[in-house]
Design a protein around this motif. Sequence first.
Motif, PDB file in Angstrom:
ATOM      1  N   PRO A 263       0.828  -1.222   0.000  1.00 25.67           N
ATOM      2  CA  PRO A 263       0.000   0.000   0.000  1.00 25.67           C
ATOM      3  C   PRO A 263       0.853   1.260   0.000  1.00 25.67           C
ATOM      4  CG  PRO A 263      -0.735  -1.573   1.672  1.00 25.67           C
ATOM      5  CD  PRO A 263       0.590  -2.057   1.183  1.00 25.67           C
ATOM      6  N   TRP A 264       0.381   2.255  -0.742  1.00 23.36           N
ATOM      7  CA  TRP A 264       1.111   3.505  -0.802  1.00 23.36           C
ATOM      8  C   TRP A 264       1.192   4.166   0.566  1.00 23.36           C
ATOM      9  CZ3 TRP A 264       4.701   6.203  -2.645  1.00 23.36           C
ATOM     10  CH2 TRP A 264       4.796   7.570  -2.350  1.00 23.36           C
ATOM     11  N   GLU A 265       0.158   3.983   1.378  1.00 23.53           N
ATOM     12  CA  GLU A 265       0.160   4.620   2.692  1.00 23.53           C
ATOM     13  C   GLU A 265       1.382   4.188   3.508  1.00 23.53           C
ATOM     14  OE1 GLU A 265      -3.804   4.888   1.006  1.00 23.53           O
ATOM     15  OE2 GLU A 265      -2.432   3.185   1.297  1.00 23.53           O
ATOM     16  N   THR A 266       1.762   2.918   3.410  1.00 23.69           N
ATOM     17  CA  THR A 266       2.931   2.441   4.146  1.00 23.69           C
ATOM     18  C   THR A 266       4.215   2.994   3.550  1.00 23.69           C
ATOM     19  OG1 THR A 266       1.776   0.398   4.698  1.00 23.69           O
ATOM     20  CG2 THR A 266       4.166   0.408   4.932  1.00 23.69           C
ATOM     21  N   ILE A 267       4.308   2.989   2.226  1.00 27.28           N
ATOM     22  CA  ILE A 267       5.505   3.519   1.575  1.00 27.28           C
ATOM     23  C   ILE A 267       5.660   5.002   1.898  1.00 27.28           C
ATOM     24  CG2 ILE A 267       6.596   3.948  -0.653  1.00 27.28           C
ATOM     25  CD1 ILE A 267       5.190   1.447  -1.698  1.00 27.28           C
ATOM     26  N   GLU A 268       4.538   5.728   1.906  1.00 28.86           N
ATOM     27  CA  GLU A 268       4.576   7.146   2.251  1.00 28.86           C
ATOM     28  C   GLU A 268       5.077   7.340   3.678  1.00 28.86           C
ATOM     29  OE1 GLU A 268       1.511  10.957   2.117  1.00 28.86           O
ATOM     30  OE2 GLU A 268       0.730   8.926   2.332  1.00 28.86           O
ATOM     31  N   LYS A 269       4.603   6.487   4.570  1.00 33.05           N
ATOM     32  CA  LYS A 269       5.033   6.583   5.965  1.00 33.05           C
ATOM     33  C   LYS A 269       6.539   6.324   6.090  1.00 33.05           C
ATOM     34  CE  LYS A 269       2.402   4.448   8.851  1.00 33.05           C
ATOM     35  NZ  LYS A 269       1.770   3.354   9.623  1.00 33.05           N
ATOM     36  N   VAL A 270       7.019   5.351   5.339  1.00 30.95           N
ATOM     37  CA  VAL A 270       8.442   5.010   5.407  1.00 30.95           C
ATOM     38  C   VAL A 270       9.301   6.151   4.886  1.00 30.95           C
ATOM     39  CG1 VAL A 270      10.187   3.532   4.345  1.00 30.95           C
ATOM     40  CG2 VAL A 270       8.150   2.527   5.342  1.00 30.95           C
ATOM     41  N   ARG A 278      15.197   5.558  10.450  1.00 33.94           N
ATOM     42  CA  ARG A 278      15.406   4.933   9.154  1.00 33.94           C
ATOM     43  C   ARG A 278      15.623   3.433   9.248  1.00 33.94           C
ATOM     44  NH1 ARG A 278      17.932   6.935   4.637  1.00 33.94           N
ATOM     45  NH2 ARG A 278      17.097   8.967   5.247  1.00 33.94           N
ATOM     46  N   HIS A 279      16.199   2.957  10.323  1.00 33.97           N
ATOM     47  CA  HIS A 279      16.480   1.534  10.444  1.00 33.97           C
ATOM     48  C   HIS A 279      15.214   0.692  10.435  1.00 33.97           C
ATOM     49  CE1 HIS A 279      15.598   2.783  14.586  1.00 33.97           C
ATOM     50  NE2 HIS A 279      15.274   1.519  14.825  1.00 33.97           N
ATOM     51  N   MET A 280      14.058   1.328  10.672  1.00 26.60           N
ATOM     52  CA  MET A 280      12.791   0.593  10.701  1.00 26.60           C
ATOM     53  C   MET A 280      12.139   0.495   9.327  1.00 26.60           C
ATOM     54  SD  MET A 280      11.329   2.661  13.990  1.00 26.60           S
ATOM     55  CE  MET A 280       9.690   2.040  13.703  1.00 26.60           C
ATOM     56  N   ALA A 281      12.685   1.203   8.342  1.00 31.47           N
ATOM     57  CA  ALA A 281      11.985   1.355   7.069  1.00 31.47           C
ATOM     58  C   ALA A 281      11.726   0.030   6.375  1.00 31.47           C
ATOM     59  CB  ALA A 281      12.796   2.287   6.148  1.00 31.47           C
ATOM     60  N   ALA A 282      12.764  -0.768   6.191  1.00 32.55           N
ATOM     61  CA  ALA A 282      12.606  -2.018   5.448  1.00 32.55           C
ATOM     62  C   ALA A 282      11.614  -2.945   6.124  1.00 32.55           C
ATOM     63  CB  ALA A 282      13.959  -2.700   5.284  1.00 32.55           C
ATOM     64  N   LEU A 283      11.685  -3.039   7.449  1.00 29.92           N
ATOM     65  CA  LEU A 283      10.788  -3.938   8.178  1.00 29.92           C
ATOM     66  C   LEU A 283       9.339  -3.477   8.079  1.00 29.92           C
ATOM     67  CD1 LEU A 283      10.533  -6.420   9.974  1.00 29.92           C
ATOM     68  CD2 LEU A 283      10.890  -4.926  11.963  1.00 29.92           C
ATOM     69  N   LEU A 284       9.116  -2.155   8.158  1.00 29.28           N
ATOM     70  CA  LEU A 284       7.745  -1.646   8.062  1.00 29.28           C
ATOM     71  C   LEU A 284       7.110  -1.997   6.719  1.00 29.28           C
ATOM     72  CD1 LEU A 284       7.996   1.897   9.715  1.00 29.28           C
ATOM     73  CD2 LEU A 284       6.752  -0.097  10.568  1.00 29.28           C
ATOM     74  N   VAL A 285       7.863  -1.785   5.639  1.00 24.53           N
ATOM     75  CA  VAL A 285       7.309  -2.094   4.323  1.00 24.53           C
ATOM     76  C   VAL A 285       7.164  -3.594   4.140  1.00 24.53           C
ATOM     77  CG1 VAL A 285       7.606  -1.816   1.845  1.00 24.53           C
ATOM     78  CG2 VAL A 285       8.346  -0.009   3.383  1.00 24.53           C
ATOM     79  N   GLU A 286       8.170  -4.326   4.548  1.00 25.89           N
ATOM     80  CA  GLU A 286       8.175  -5.771   4.333  1.00 25.89           C
ATOM     81  C   GLU A 286       6.971  -6.443   4.972  1.00 25.89           C
ATOM     82  OE1 GLU A 286      11.129  -9.443   5.542  1.00 25.89           O
ATOM     83  OE2 GLU A 286      12.010  -7.523   4.939  1.00 25.89           O
ATOM     84  N   ARG A 287       6.539  -5.948   6.126  1.00 25.80           N
ATOM     85  CA  ARG A 287       5.434  -6.587   6.839  1.00 25.80           C
ATOM     86  C   ARG A 287       4.068  -6.022   6.464  1.00 25.80           C
ATOM     87  NH1 ARG A 287       6.477  -7.512  13.067  1.00 25.80           N
ATOM     88  NH2 ARG A 287       4.871  -9.050  12.587  1.00 25.80           N
ATOM     89  N   SER A 288       4.039  -5.029   5.579  1.00 24.80           N
ATOM     90  CA  SER A 288       2.758  -4.380   5.251  1.00 24.80           C
ATOM     91  C   SER A 288       2.062  -4.986   4.038  1.00 24.80           C
ATOM     92  CB  SER A 288       3.002  -2.890   4.979  1.00 24.80           C
ATOM     93  OG  SER A 288       3.719  -2.711   3.763  1.00 24.80           O
ATOM     94  N   PHE A 289       2.596  -6.059   3.488  1.00 24.07           N
ATOM     95  CA  PHE A 289       2.069  -6.566   2.230  1.00 24.07           C
ATOM     96  C   PHE A 289       0.668  -7.145   2.392  1.00 24.07           C
ATOM     97  CE2 PHE A 289       3.875 -10.358   4.149  1.00 24.07           C
ATOM     98  CZ  PHE A 289       2.988 -11.369   3.796  1.00 24.07           C
ATOM     99  N   ILE A 290      -0.053  -7.137   1.290  1.00 24.69           N
ATOM    100  CA  ILE A 290      -1.337  -7.824   1.186  1.00 24.69           C
ATOM    101  C   ILE A 290      -1.169  -8.916   0.139  1.00 24.69           C
ATOM    102  CG2 ILE A 290      -3.791  -7.592   0.613  1.00 24.69           C
ATOM    103  CD1 ILE A 290      -3.565  -4.644   1.386  1.00 24.69           C
ATOM    104  N   ASP A 291      -1.341 -10.161   0.542  1.00 22.61           N
ATOM    105  CA  ASP A 291      -1.190 -11.295  -0.361  1.00 22.61           C
ATOM    106  C   ASP A 291      -2.492 -11.468  -1.131  1.00 22.61           C
ATOM    107  OD1 ASP A 291      -0.815 -13.668  -1.675  1.00 22.61           O
ATOM    108  OD2 ASP A 291       0.126 -14.691   0.023  1.00 22.61           O
TER     109      ASP A 291
END
Length: 1105
Positions: A263-270, A278-291
Amino acid sequence: MDKYPTQKDDVFPSLNLHPSYSSDDGSNRTPKFFDRFYDSSSDDDFCPSSSAAAPSISEGVENAGRRLDYMIQFLERKLSSPDHDRTRALPEFVGKGGGTGMFKVPVHASVHPGRPPSLEVRPHPLRETQIGCFLRSVVCTESQLWAGQECGVRVWNFADLYGSACGAGGVTRSGDEETAPFCESVQTPAAICLVVDEANRVVWSGHKDGKVRAWKMDQRLGDAPFTECLAWQAHRTPVLSLVMTSYGDLWSGSEGGVIKMWPWETIEKVFSLTMEERHMAALLVERSFIDLRSQVTVNGVCNILASDVKYMISDNCRAKVWSAGYQSFALWDARTRELLKVFNVDGQMENRVDISPVQDPAFDEEWKMKFVSSSKKDKLQASFSFLQRSRNAIMGAADAVRRVAAKGAFGDDSRRTEALVMTIDGMIWTGCTSGLLVQWDGNGNRLQDFHYHSFAVQCFCTFGSRIWVGYVSGTVQVLDLEGNLLGGWIAHDSPVINMTSGAGYVFTLANDGGIRGWNTTSPGPLDSILSSELAGKEFLYTRLENLKILAGTWNVGQGRASHDSLISWLGSAASDVGIIVVGLQEVEMGAGFLAMSAAKETVGLEGSAVGQWWLDMIGRTLDEGSIFERVGSRQLAGLLIAVWVRNNIRAHVGDVDAAAVPCGFGRAIGNKGAVGLRMRVYNRIMCFVNCHFAAHLEAVNRRNADFDHVYRTMIFSRPSNPFNATTAGVSSAVQMLRSANSVEGTPELSEADMVVFLGDFNYRLDGISYDEARDFVSQRCFDWLKERDQLRAEMEAGNVFQGMREAVIRFPPTYKFERHQAGLAGYDSGEKKRIPAWCDRILYRDSRSAAVAECNLECPVVSSILQYEACMDVTDSDHKPVRCMFSVDIARVDESVRRQEFGEIIGSNKRIRHMLEELCKIPDTIVSTNNIILQNQDTSILRITNKSGKYEALFEIICEGQSTIKEGGLASDHQPRGSFGFPRWLEVNPASAIIKPDHVTEVAVHHEEFQTLEEFVDGIAQNWWCEDSRDKEVILVVKIRGKFTTETRNHRIRVRYCIAAKKLPIDSKSNSSRQAQGTVLHRSDIQRLSGSSDVVAHLRNMHSP
């Protein structure tokens, strides 16, 4: 087709090299939160948009000096006497029958006569230089060309496309000596797919390691390799496809039918995180997926096939997403993520057993009678669960079978989908392995088919009202939106694997790594102007090279040579030689060996221990490793050929392919036949063929037939081991490419610029006895003996080696001798007393079609023979080794200089400038309003009128940004979604289309009801909330351009959503006339689009509601 047709278009392409997306003040619109993400980076390797490095003064002086050198070289060729090599060249005999049919030399010119002129962004690199770094995808931003490669990504600025080569970071790398200036990323696993997000100035890449990476645009040339600004583990398997939807979300596809949405909302947040976060960025996006696959799975059964998601496109016109495997498609709603339709390549809805059906009542009843026990409800549930699991397992196995079939293990492989694209008119086009082109509407209905080429489609590209198609044969075709073929040509020597458009060009990426830019109007009248101008400047970019080639042949008679013999044959003549070609015959013979060799060939194996001994011995003789490098070899039974290249020219020799043609025992056994090597030398194709033809005095016709068979059927293919061994059999793909890129029936050897035949041809002396021959040899009366030479007679009659050349023979016959007997007394004195003969020969053909020709781009390879002799002191075999020294002049194009000349022609030619001025006249267009107000589920109609009576107008609507309306009715700081996507509460349909002259298009701008948003963690919904219900404002941009232009005229429209209960403080007049179509803010007049500055001024002066 013989020649691409010329079109009669009245407009020509814009070749603007500095396109940019501008905001109201003309600067690039990068959102503040993204600036913050960039600014907090520790990287210092980046610069703002359009800050491409300009050529330095020293580079300009160097470029001018190179042109001056070529001009002086050109004048010297015209005025000077023949060089020393030419004066000491040996006289030659030329066989009859050349110059026609399959013996006709390739046609060359300074500008290719069979296709439009192209911009060589990256000239064809040698294959050996690309190991581990082949390019695999390309995509254009508004100011750059990006490429994904096996070791990362690279980028070219459009402003530098005509610049001279400077490598990556100022360091020229092998394979990119003449490539336009570029910069390169740090090394990563292979980048498989790319997608552009112009709104936030990033390029997304999907990689073989399953990661998605984001790269900042506008990398500064000349710096160290740049790094990604964001990366996360998206899939466990390679990311095969990426797409950004019309709502700004990022979708990724992988193996097994897995599709994930980020979702763009997560990418925008990152991107808004501070440096400390910044160290949290990859984990936040990685766990936000919708399968998305799990979203359409019921009771463990998925409603879509498990085939790899090879392709995805976003239908921004209708807010949908297409995903495709080889045999099926899925159609999704981009807003709701709902699966709308699954259908196959025939357009038929998938009715598969793996879709969970309604339970059959009869089955329920029977099941109850057999298994139901009212007193044991838990057993009932357990039994039902067991049956359900069993059923799901069976269905899963069936789905796995279908997945294998979809990958081509069985089924109709020719119907596989290989490419997918959407055109400006909203149609979807797919390309198949058979070459079939299929047109679909936006709802997945198959409309019509077209078939213009019999080879597999590899890629599509659309620009304006044209569709470009790339094929595995290297051919490119151009169609209009109705599917009519406008033209086609062979664009590359290898498959066209990807295409993209930008800066007035369609860029084609070939499988060999070459990139060419074709004018967007091609085929068209601009081509002839460019061709004529480029041809007139040939002397500025023509470079002449000279090298010496030593070719040696020896029938070793199953023996082994001493070191002194090899020194006498090769070592003594290799001092100033650039390339050494060695052909051996009868390296190893015997019935058992020949049978084993034939068996190994069928499974792709070749070579022998004895053959390797010869390669090692010759390598030591030539000081392999320090002076020479072996670049290729090929063995077929007793035949062996190998090539060594001097280290100082190694960078100019490559693309080594090998071939073998058996001629013995029904064309099946390699006791007789040929082995060959083909290579690119200074960008010219050279072939070396080692032959052993039929023996015995009377077998002249068989020898002629052996040559004809070898010449017609020798097909080169890529070697399969480090020493370029390859099978005699050739894959169907290689055969397809050969036949596709050449005239029907033309052998591959005919397409080479130079061909050298060497070997034991076995032609004997006719009409002479053993004693007579010995007497003539002892008296060195070779002229009389040559009159009896079978080969000379057959060449004179045009029966063999048609059009080929041989130096006049001045050495004794090389066959047959007693081993280890020196001098002419060593001729065969046994019982058979075989008549001496010149069995061992070396012949060649270059680019000349006449006896005398100057070396230039029309005749690029001109050779002469400096030495042609036998080593009579070598006694290790019953044949004497023969060697031939060639002096070869090669004319080649300096692509770096030619590219600069191309750019100067584009910028300075008056006729072209006039065409560009005509092009800048974007069709005169009117947009009905600058302001729209919507309430709950309102629809407003936006009308776009094309006032031009001559040209079509193309439009696209994007969302420049969204803002929440603050107290006082003010809105500011509009933030864009990914790729200028729309907010979820807004629908615009159609978002792109073509407007015919004097026509009006209506666009529905609709407010969609609020929806419940979900936050996903590891694919599982965790939180739900209602969408923000505050009043909002977006800025829509209507981008209007002409048929071939990249420049646009932009019209901005404010769209506000206001809650119905609120009082609208402005435009009371419109309240009384509000109808079902929604509320349009009143405007006193309809303004003509005279320029974006007028629109910007109007928006700034407008009062906010």
